[in-house]
Design a protein around this motif. Sequence first.
Motif, PDB file in Angstrom:
ATOM      1  N   MET A 191     -13.693   5.641 -18.163  1.00 51.58           N
ATOM      2  CA  MET A 191     -13.879   6.623 -17.101  1.00 51.58           C
ATOM      3  C   MET A 191     -13.610   5.962 -15.712  1.00 51.58           C
ATOM      4  SD  MET A 191     -14.390   9.843 -16.504  1.00 51.58           S
ATOM      5  CE  MET A 191     -14.851  10.855 -15.381  1.00 51.58           C
ATOM      6  N   ARG A 192     -14.128   4.778 -15.383  1.00 48.38           N
ATOM      7  CA  ARG A 192     -13.960   4.252 -14.116  1.00 48.38           C
ATOM      8  C   ARG A 192     -12.518   3.788 -14.044  1.00 48.38           C
ATOM      9  NH1 ARG A 192     -17.459   1.913 -10.197  1.00 48.38           N
ATOM     10  NH2 ARG A 192     -16.348   0.133  -9.013  1.00 48.38           N
ATOM     11  N   LYS A 193     -12.111   3.279 -15.041  1.00 51.42           N
ATOM     12  CA  LYS A 193     -10.603   2.855 -15.228  1.00 51.42           C
ATOM     13  C   LYS A 193      -9.586   4.030 -14.822  1.00 51.42           C
ATOM     14  CE  LYS A 193      -7.609  -0.258 -17.555  1.00 51.42           C
ATOM     15  NZ  LYS A 193      -7.323  -1.068 -18.672  1.00 51.42           N
ATOM     16  N   GLY A 194      -9.886   5.212 -15.475  1.00 46.58           N
ATOM     17  CA  GLY A 194      -9.107   6.162 -15.218  1.00 46.58           C
ATOM     18  C   GLY A 194      -9.121   6.935 -13.911  1.00 46.58           C
ATOM     19  N   MET A 195     -10.414   6.861 -13.386  1.00 46.52           N
ATOM     20  CA  MET A 195     -10.432   7.146 -11.907  1.00 46.52           C
ATOM     21  C   MET A 195      -9.847   6.226 -10.763  1.00 46.52           C
ATOM     22  SD  MET A 195     -11.657   9.407 -10.058  1.00 46.52           S
ATOM     23  CE  MET A 195     -13.232   9.882  -9.148  1.00 46.52           C
ATOM     24  N   THR A 196      -9.880   4.894 -11.295  1.00 48.13           N
ATOM     25  CA  THR A 196      -9.206   3.953 -10.320  1.00 48.13           C
ATOM     26  C   THR A 196      -7.906   4.140 -10.397  1.00 48.13           C
ATOM     27  OG1 THR A 196     -11.017   2.408 -10.760  1.00 48.13           O
ATOM     28  CG2 THR A 196      -8.916   1.609  -9.767  1.00 48.13           C
ATOM     29  N   GLY A 197      -7.156   4.390 -11.721  1.00 41.18           N
ATOM     30  CA  GLY A 197      -6.006   4.514 -11.768  1.00 41.18           C
ATOM     31  C   GLY A 197      -5.494   5.855 -11.126  1.00 41.18           C
ATOM     32  N   ALA A 198      -6.053   6.911 -11.083  1.00 38.98           N
ATOM     33  CA  ALA A 198      -5.754   8.095 -10.683  1.00 38.98           C
ATOM     34  C   ALA A 198      -5.696   8.014  -8.828  1.00 38.98           C
ATOM     35  CB  ALA A 198      -6.758   9.154 -11.032  1.00 38.98           C
ATOM     36  N   GLN A 199      -6.694   7.485  -8.371  1.00 43.64           N
ATOM     37  CA  GLN A 199      -7.015   7.191  -6.907  1.00 43.64           C
ATOM     38  C   GLN A 199      -5.756   6.302  -6.384  1.00 43.64           C
ATOM     39  OE1 GLN A 199      -8.587   8.795  -4.852  1.00 43.64           O
ATOM     40  NE2 GLN A 199      -9.537  10.016  -6.574  1.00 43.64           N
ATOM     41  N   LEU A 200      -5.358   5.139  -7.104  1.00 41.21           N
ATOM     42  CA  LEU A 200      -4.299   4.417  -6.777  1.00 41.21           C
ATOM     43  C   LEU A 200      -3.082   5.104  -6.736  1.00 41.21           C
ATOM     44  CD1 LEU A 200      -5.376   1.171  -8.414  1.00 41.21           C
ATOM     45  CD2 LEU A 200      -5.426   1.546  -6.078  1.00 41.21           C
ATOM     46  N   ALA A 201      -2.789   5.945  -7.748  1.00 40.23           N
ATOM     47  CA  ALA A 201      -1.476   6.754  -7.624  1.00 40.23           C
ATOM     48  C   ALA A 201      -1.500   7.748  -6.611  1.00 40.23           C
ATOM     49  CB  ALA A 201      -1.496   7.452  -8.873  1.00 40.23           C
ATOM     50  N   LEU A 202      -2.744   8.283  -6.207  1.00 34.13           N
ATOM     51  CA  LEU A 202      -2.600   9.200  -5.182  1.00 34.13           C
ATOM     52  C   LEU A 202      -2.529   8.495  -3.914  1.00 34.13           C
ATOM     53  CD1 LEU A 202      -3.243  12.216  -3.859  1.00 34.13           C
ATOM     54  CD2 LEU A 202      -5.806  11.572  -4.079  1.00 34.13           C
ATOM     55  N   ARG A 203      -3.150   7.169  -3.643  1.00 35.79           N
ATOM     56  CA  ARG A 203      -2.935   6.429  -2.579  1.00 35.79           C
ATOM     57  C   ARG A 203      -1.362   5.827  -2.405  1.00 35.79           C
ATOM     58  NH1 ARG A 203      -5.940   4.134   1.306  1.00 35.79           N
ATOM     59  NH2 ARG A 203      -4.776   2.155   2.183  1.00 35.79           N
ATOM     60  N   PHE A 204      -0.652   5.898  -3.567  1.00 33.85           N
ATOM     61  CA  PHE A 204       0.796   5.648  -3.468  1.00 33.85           C
ATOM     62  C   PHE A 204       1.492   6.882  -2.795  1.00 33.85           C
ATOM     63  CE2 PHE A 204       5.042   5.670  -5.436  1.00 33.85           C
ATOM     64  CZ  PHE A 204       5.704   4.633  -4.677  1.00 33.85           C
ATOM     65  N   LEU A 205       1.282   8.033  -3.450  1.00 31.64           N
ATOM     66  CA  LEU A 205       1.793   9.134  -2.826  1.00 31.64           C
ATOM     67  C   LEU A 205       1.463   9.628  -1.544  1.00 31.64           C
ATOM     68  CD1 LEU A 205       1.268  11.589  -6.136  1.00 31.64           C
ATOM     69  CD2 LEU A 205       3.311  10.465  -5.260  1.00 31.64           C
ATOM     70  N   LEU A 206       0.101   9.209  -0.997  1.00 32.71           N
ATOM     71  CA  LEU A 206      -0.135   9.301   0.334  1.00 32.71           C
ATOM     72  C   LEU A 206       0.479   8.319   1.227  1.00 32.71           C
ATOM     73  CD1 LEU A 206      -3.758   9.960  -0.188  1.00 32.71           C
ATOM     74  CD2 LEU A 206      -2.252  11.791   0.639  1.00 32.71           C
ATOM     75  N   GLU A 207       0.989   7.199   0.927  1.00 37.25           N
ATOM     76  CA  GLU A 207       1.745   6.424   1.560  1.00 37.25           C
ATOM     77  C   GLU A 207       3.124   6.838   1.637  1.00 37.25           C
ATOM     78  OE1 GLU A 207       1.376   2.556  -0.717  1.00 37.25           O
ATOM     79  OE2 GLU A 207      -0.762   2.283   0.014  1.00 37.25           O
ATOM     80  N   LEU A 208       3.569   7.361   0.575  1.00 38.49           N
ATOM     81  CA  LEU A 208       5.028   8.158   0.720  1.00 38.49           C
ATOM     82  C   LEU A 208       4.923   9.094   1.674  1.00 38.49           C
ATOM     83  CD1 LEU A 208       6.385   7.929  -3.200  1.00 38.49           C
ATOM     84  CD2 LEU A 208       6.951   6.424  -0.973  1.00 38.49           C
ATOM     85  N   ALA A 209       3.816   9.939   1.620  1.00 42.36           N
ATOM     86  CA  ALA A 209       3.737  11.202   2.412  1.00 42.36           C
ATOM     87  C   ALA A 209       3.488  10.763   4.119  1.00 42.36           C
ATOM     88  CB  ALA A 209       2.403  12.093   2.121  1.00 42.36           C
ATOM     89  N   SER A 210       2.688   9.596   4.130  1.00 45.32           N
ATOM     90  CA  SER A 210       2.743   9.296   5.677  1.00 45.32           C
ATOM     91  C   SER A 210       4.279   8.994   6.238  1.00 45.32           C
ATOM     92  CB  SER A 210       2.010   8.023   5.484  1.00 45.32           C
ATOM     93  OG  SER A 210       2.536   6.872   5.151  1.00 45.32           O
TER      94      SER A 210
END
Length: 122
Positions: free
Chosen positions: A1-20
């Motif tokens: 569960m933690r690994k999936g949550m980490t992966g999802a948050q890292l993917a969101l982080r990348f999208l937020l970097e692009l959005a910035s």
Amino acid sequence: MRKGMTGAQLALRFLLELASLVALAVGGYGARPDGPVVLRVLIALALPVLAVVLWGRYAAPRRPVRGPAALWYGVQLLVWGGSVALLAVGGHPWWAFGLGAAMAVNTVALRSLGEWSPEVER
């Protein structure tokens, strides 16, 4: 569960970097509505390029410069805070609020998962 949550948050982080980057361009263009179009376009192009250079050199997980933690935090604050501020100044305050809130929640989530600190390398 933690690994999936980490992966999802890292993917969101990348999208937020692009959005910035998009926010820097949009906010840079709109920050001087009375200025000449050529100047506005140059600002809209220069800000994301500058952010990519700074982020890649000082804030990315595989960055070539491993400076003090203050530099790592400072570059992230400059790029993300600047993108939110320029978006608000450029006439998009609700988009700025939403982007800033998403960035804050993502940062807290990654910090709680142990994935947001200057020591993390990938």
